[in-house]
Design an enzyme around this catalytic site. Structure first.
Site: not given
Length: 275
Positions: A41, A113, A154
């Site tokens: 990330e 995300k 993440c």
């Protein structure tokens, strides 16, 4: 059997330096026989000072780190799962965007995300990702030389429904690029990675940020590859950037799904529930 490479980074506040590190790793991964490289990330820029970072965050088409990765992938003839970069979106907010680059340098898939890291930890760390970033709203998969790849980033790891959707989409591998904090990493990183691999009956590839960064933060590291049975194949440790290799075996996926057909056995729960 197909070989992949995993890059563990300590990304800093200079996109040019990060781009150079990525380009070098792409070349080394190809030389090592990998069909695909996975990166963490925020591979292109990791800077918690938003005023300092702002001039470096541009729209996807103008991003110099992405351009460098595409050029290096094309030169080496290797696919790259670019864990994520920050890009400026049409809404005025940013997107934490994962991109898959094919061996010709073209963008094969992109994923924004979905789950924003809005937390306050007892350690004193506070993160409010949604104050600057617009969440995505789509589950994304893409067919690659190492199988069907599902994209996450993440904090997404804490939301099992996303991984169930990726498992039911037939993903062979799920990427979980990350910049985990040390407190949350020490508590949950390995446990969550193994659980998600087991739930999806798929390989998990978690390229991570590690060590102390130029902006003062510390990240947990321990980039992992987990097989569909939940067994760790590599663990890169917590302190040093580097490159590691692992083998992806399609028969391992098929074997686990034959033994434990949990995706096929799933039932909808909650329909008709009584108060």
């Amino acid at each position: 059997m197909t070989r992949i490479a995993v890059l563990q980074m300590t990304s800093g506040i200079d996109p040019g330096a990060n781009a150079a590190a990525l380009s070098e790793a792409i070349g080394r991964a190809a030389e090592g026989g990998a069909a695909m490289l996975f990166t963490p990330e925020m591979s292109g820029l990791l800077d918690r000072d938003r005023a300092r970072a702002a001039p470096h965050i541009v729209d996807e088409a103008s991003d110099p780190v992405l351009a460098a990765v595409r050029e290096a992938a094309s030169r080496a003839g290797i696919w790259v799962a670019l864990g994520s970069i920050a890009v400026r979106g049409d809404s005025g907010k940013l997107a934490n965007r994962s991109l898959v680059i094919d061996g010709s340098g073209a963008v094969a898939a992109r994923y924004d995300k979905i789950h924003m890291f809005d937390v306050s930890l007892d350690s004193g760390e506070s993160w409010q990702e949604s104050s600057a970033y617009q969440p995505g709203d789509a589950v994304v998969t893409v067919d690659t030389p190492v199988g069907r790849l599902g994209l996450t980033v993440c904090y997404d790891i804490r939301f099992p429904a996303l991984f169930e959707a990726l498992g039911r989409a037939g993903c062979d591998i799920i990427a979980i690029p990350a910049a985990f904090t040390r407190p949350t990493g020490q508590a949950h990183w390995h446990l969550l990675q193994r659980a998600r691999a087991i739930e999806a009956s798929a390989y998990v590839v978690a390229a991570a940020q590690c060590g102390r960064h130029e902006d003062g933060r510390e990240t947990y590291g321990h980039s992992l590859v987990i097989d569909p049975w939940g067994e760790p194949l590599i663990d890169m440790g917590g302190d040093r950037p580097g490159l590691a290799f692992a083998e992806i075996e399609p028969e391992r996926i098929a074997s686990v799904r034959r033994q434990l057909p949990s995706l096929a056995n799933r039932r909808d729960i909650g329909k008709g529930a009584r108060p």
